[in-house]
Write a protein that holds these residues in place. Structure first.
Motif, PDB file in Angstrom:
ATOM      1  N   ILE A 183      36.661  35.027  -3.501  1.00 45.05           N
ATOM      2  CA  ILE A 183      37.812  34.194  -3.042  1.00 45.05           C
ATOM      3  C   ILE A 183      37.276  32.497  -3.856  1.00 45.05           C
ATOM      4  N   SER A 184      35.944  32.308  -3.699  1.00 38.44           N
ATOM      5  CA  SER A 184      35.793  30.833  -4.031  1.00 38.44           C
ATOM      6  C   SER A 184      36.188  30.470  -5.536  1.00 38.44           C
ATOM      7  N   VAL A 185      36.352  32.114  -6.220  1.00 34.99           N
ATOM      8  CA  VAL A 185      36.610  31.672  -7.462  1.00 34.99           C
ATOM      9  C   VAL A 185      38.168  31.563  -7.844  1.00 34.99           C
ATOM     10  N   VAL A 186      38.759  32.635  -6.877  1.00 34.73           N
ATOM     11  CA  VAL A 186      40.087  32.619  -7.742  1.00 34.73           C
ATOM     12  C   VAL A 186      40.959  31.605  -6.734  1.00 34.73           C
ATOM     13  N   TYR A 187      40.367  30.414  -5.523  1.00 32.07           N
ATOM     14  CA  TYR A 187      41.320  29.673  -5.202  1.00 32.07           C
ATOM     15  C   TYR A 187      39.843  28.332  -5.574  1.00 32.07           C
ATOM     16  N   PRO A 188      39.643  28.218  -6.314  1.00 30.29           N
ATOM     17  CA  PRO A 188      38.845  26.858  -6.525  1.00 30.29           C
ATOM     18  C   PRO A 188      38.898  25.272  -6.337  1.00 30.29           C
ATOM     19  N   ASP A 189      37.778  24.460  -6.161  1.00 32.42           N
ATOM     20  CA  ASP A 189      38.130  23.697  -5.692  1.00 32.42           C
ATOM     21  C   ASP A 189      38.467  23.004  -7.206  1.00 32.42           C
ATOM     22  N   ASP A 190      37.991  23.472  -8.481  1.00 32.46           N
ATOM     23  CA  ASP A 190      37.993  22.358  -9.391  1.00 32.46           C
ATOM     24  C   ASP A 190      38.941  23.768 -10.089  1.00 32.46           C
ATOM     25  N   PRO A 191      40.208  23.459 -10.948  1.00 31.09           N
ATOM     26  CA  PRO A 191      40.581  24.522 -11.593  1.00 31.09           C
ATOM     27  C   PRO A 191      40.210  24.585 -13.358  1.00 31.09           C
ATOM     28  N   ASP A 192      39.577  23.858 -13.503  1.00 29.00           N
ATOM     29  CA  ASP A 192      38.652  23.866 -14.725  1.00 29.00           C
ATOM     30  C   ASP A 192      37.881  25.245 -15.009  1.00 29.00           C
ATOM     31  N   SER A 193      37.787  25.727 -13.836  1.00 30.36           N
ATOM     32  CA  SER A 193      36.366  26.327 -13.614  1.00 30.36           C
ATOM     33  C   SER A 193      36.811  27.887 -13.910  1.00 30.36           C
ATOM     34  N   TRP A 194      37.899  28.115 -14.166  1.00 25.94           N
ATOM     35  CA  TRP A 194      38.597  29.795 -14.242  1.00 25.94           C
ATOM     36  C   TRP A 194      38.735  29.009 -16.307  1.00 25.94           C
ATOM     37  N   LEU A 195      38.579  27.993 -16.807  1.00 31.02           N
ATOM     38  CA  LEU A 195      37.916  27.947 -17.999  1.00 31.02           C
ATOM     39  C   LEU A 195      36.868  29.393 -18.472  1.00 31.02           C
ATOM     40  N   ALA A 206      29.705  38.725 -13.466  1.00 28.80           N
ATOM     41  CA  ALA A 206      27.936  38.193 -12.658  1.00 28.80           C
ATOM     42  C   ALA A 206      28.104  37.651 -12.048  1.00 28.80           C
ATOM     43  N   PHE A 207      29.032  36.861 -11.910  1.00 29.52           N
ATOM     44  CA  PHE A 207      28.845  35.581 -10.789  1.00 29.52           C
ATOM     45  C   PHE A 207      29.354  36.569  -9.265  1.00 29.52           C
ATOM     46  N   VAL A 208      30.082  37.584  -9.877  1.00 33.63           N
ATOM     47  CA  VAL A 208      30.521  38.119  -8.115  1.00 33.63           C
ATOM     48  C   VAL A 208      29.098  38.259  -7.875  1.00 33.63           C
ATOM     49  N   GLU A 209      28.565  39.431  -8.851  1.00 34.24           N
ATOM     50  CA  GLU A 209      27.451  40.312  -8.633  1.00 34.24           C
ATOM     51  C   GLU A 209      26.222  40.325  -7.612  1.00 34.24           C
ATOM     52  N   ASN A 210      26.010  37.877  -8.752  1.00 35.77           N
ATOM     53  CA  ASN A 210      24.694  37.787  -7.594  1.00 35.77           C
ATOM     54  C   ASN A 210      25.231  36.984  -6.910  1.00 35.77           C
ATOM     55  N   GLY A 211      26.428  37.433  -6.301  1.00 41.11           N
ATOM     56  CA  GLY A 211      26.776  36.779  -4.580  1.00 41.11           C
ATOM     57  C   GLY A 211      27.086  35.394  -5.272  1.00 41.11           C
ATOM     58  N   LYS A 212      27.523  34.073  -6.268  1.00 39.71           N
ATOM     59  CA  LYS A 212      27.288  32.918  -5.866  1.00 39.71           C
ATOM     60  C   LYS A 212      28.317  32.611  -5.373  1.00 39.71           C
ATOM     61  N   THR A 213      28.733  31.591  -5.534  1.00 38.81           N
ATOM     62  CA  THR A 213      29.809  31.228  -4.855  1.00 38.81           C
ATOM     63  C   THR A 213      30.126  29.265  -5.794  1.00 38.81           C
ATOM     64  N   THR A 214      30.947  29.733  -5.642  1.00 34.68           N
ATOM     65  CA  THR A 214      31.730  28.089  -6.341  1.00 34.68           C
ATOM     66  C   THR A 214      32.341  27.228  -5.104  1.00 34.68           C
ATOM     67  N   LYS A 215      32.873  25.427  -4.962  1.00 35.32           N
ATOM     68  CA  LYS A 215      33.448  25.086  -4.318  1.00 35.32           C
ATOM     69  C   LYS A 215      34.720  25.529  -3.914  1.00 35.32           C
ATOM     70  N   ARG A 216      35.140  25.981  -2.892  1.00 31.49           N
ATOM     71  CA  ARG A 216      36.618  26.758  -2.417  1.00 31.49           C
ATOM     72  C   ARG A 216      37.132  25.343  -1.923  1.00 31.49           C
ATOM     73  N   GLY A 217      38.870  25.429  -2.555  1.00 34.59           N
ATOM     74  CA  GLY A 217      39.831  24.625  -2.391  1.00 34.59           C
ATOM     75  C   GLY A 217      39.927  24.104  -1.226  1.00 34.59           C
ATOM     76  N   SER A 218      40.173  22.694  -0.973  1.00 36.22           N
ATOM     77  CA  SER A 218      40.373  22.161   0.640  1.00 36.22           C
ATOM     78  C   SER A 218      42.076  22.710   0.560  1.00 36.22           C
ATOM     79  N   TYR A 219      42.854  22.980  -0.722  1.00 40.91           N
ATOM     80  CA  TYR A 219      44.034  23.640   0.293  1.00 40.91           C
ATOM     81  C   TYR A 219      43.714  25.249   0.830  1.00 40.91           C
ATOM     82  N   LEU A 220      42.646  25.753   0.894  1.00 36.24           N
ATOM     83  CA  LEU A 220      43.585  27.432   1.268  1.00 36.24           C
ATOM     84  C   LEU A 220      41.857  26.940   2.665  1.00 36.24           C
ATOM     85  N   THR A 221      42.806  26.446   3.772  1.00 27.99           N
ATOM     86  CA  THR A 221      42.317  25.767   5.290  1.00 27.99           C
ATOM     87  C   THR A 221      41.069  26.750   5.910  1.00 27.99           C
TER      88      THR A 221
END
Length: 333
Positions: A183-195, A206-221
């Motif tokens: 969810i943190s990847v698909v709804y990111p705070d920084d759209p450039d993370s998709w690059l 690799a990101f999901v397998e390791n259970g990492k998270t990135t900052k979630r977009g504030s638009y996802l309340t």
């Protein structure tokens, strides 16, 4: 979404025996009904800004949980995700609600459904709106490595690297163990993370397998996040990922054989919300396609953000969509 609207959900069994869970709000006076079609990994709640806005203005609303999501059936057979069949499911919902005047609005995979509705059932609609993902015709889908090579030739980088993960048999279980990571990847705070995370093969896995998270977009309340998380935990990802697997497996490869050439163009008024920072559904891909195929008139609105423009900039999105609907109704009257 307004609490009072949550009681307005219904269930219908379609002509092919699948159950769809959907929100249904009747139109006031002679206003049309808007059919909102979501994509991955969403539920109908993704449209809550639009549902509140347009229902308060008297528009009818139908917003289904699409196949594989929410309260709708979750088949594991990818062949049941044939796009023409799912388009008929949507018509079955419209018929159950006795809706005649309809405008289709899609996002992500929902935009793909709007495309097939335009091709096969244009007579049932007043107009069509695509959010971020443009209209396109169907063609046999090559192996994903071939597609990534084509991406590099056309855009200088791969776009669909994440499909390499989604096609794997282990993907549903991996994601289910680390839903917050996806969810943190698909709804990111920084759209450039998709690059990196979405475009480049291997990165999201690799990101999901390791259970990492990135900052979630504030638009996802928090409320939206909780509902999405609950839905995915309950329903799992096996069925939802069939939206990708049906394409990768060639389920939709022969669709154009039943589409007359004249129906390959959008004959009704079209709206396209294009995102400048969607690094999967890129601007330089979507805009030329819409200009090529929208022969019934096109309103195109550019947004500065990423993939979720209807969540990130709902006021602008709603205002522009409403203005286009008003102009469209004047054309057909």
């Amino acid at each position: 979404m307004n609490e009072s609207l949550l009681s307005k959900y219904k269930d219908v069994v379609t002509s092919r025996g699948l159950t769809y869970h959907y929100l249904s709000l009747p139109a006031v006076d002679d206003k049309p009904t808007l059919l909102f079609v979501h994509g991955f990994p969403s539920i109908s709640y993704d449209w809550y800004h639009q549902i509140n806005y347009f229902s308060e203005k008297g528009f009818g609303v139908i917003a289904p949980d699409m196949l594989g999501y929410g309260g709708t059936s979750k088949p594991t057979d990818a062949s049941l995700f044939l796009h023409t069949a799912m388009a008929q499911d949507l018509l079955d919902i419209l018929d159950a609600e006795k809706v005649q005047k309809t405008i289709g609005v899609g996002h992500d995979w929902g935009s793909r459904m709007i495309s097939i509705l335009s091709m096969k059932h244009s007579d049932r609609f007043l107009g069509f709106a695509w959010t971020v993902v443009p209209y396109d015709i169907y063609a046999p889908f090559p192996p994903i490595d071939v597609v990534l090579g084509m991406n590099i030739k056309m855009f200088g980088r791969p776009l669909l690297g994440y499909w390499k993960f989604f096609e794997q048999d282990s993907a549903p279980q991996t994601i289910e163990k680390n839903l917050e990571s996806l969810i943190s990847v698909v709804y990111p705070d920084d759209p450039d993370s998709w690059l990196t995370l979405m475009n480049q093969p291997g990165e999201i896995q690799a990101f999901v397998e390791n259970g990492k998270t990135t900052k979630r977009g504030s638009y996802l309340t928090d409320e939206h996040h909780s509902l999405l998380l609950e839905s995915l935990r309950k329903g799992g990802l096996t069925s939802a990922l069939n939206w990708y697997r049906c394409t990768l497996g060639g389920v939709n490869d022969r669709i154009m054989e039943e589409i007359p050439e004249e129906n390959q163009f959008i004959r009704k008024p079209a709206f396209f919300a294009v995102a400048k920072k969607d690094h999967v559904c890129v601007y330089d891909y979507g805009v030329p396609l819409m200009k090529k195929y929208a022969t019934g008139g096109l309103k195109m609105v550019e947004f500065e953000g990423g993939h979720w423009v209807h969540l990130e900039e709902p006021e602008t999105f709603n205002r522009e969509l409403e203005g286009w609907i008003r102009d469209t109704l004047q054309q057909v009257c």
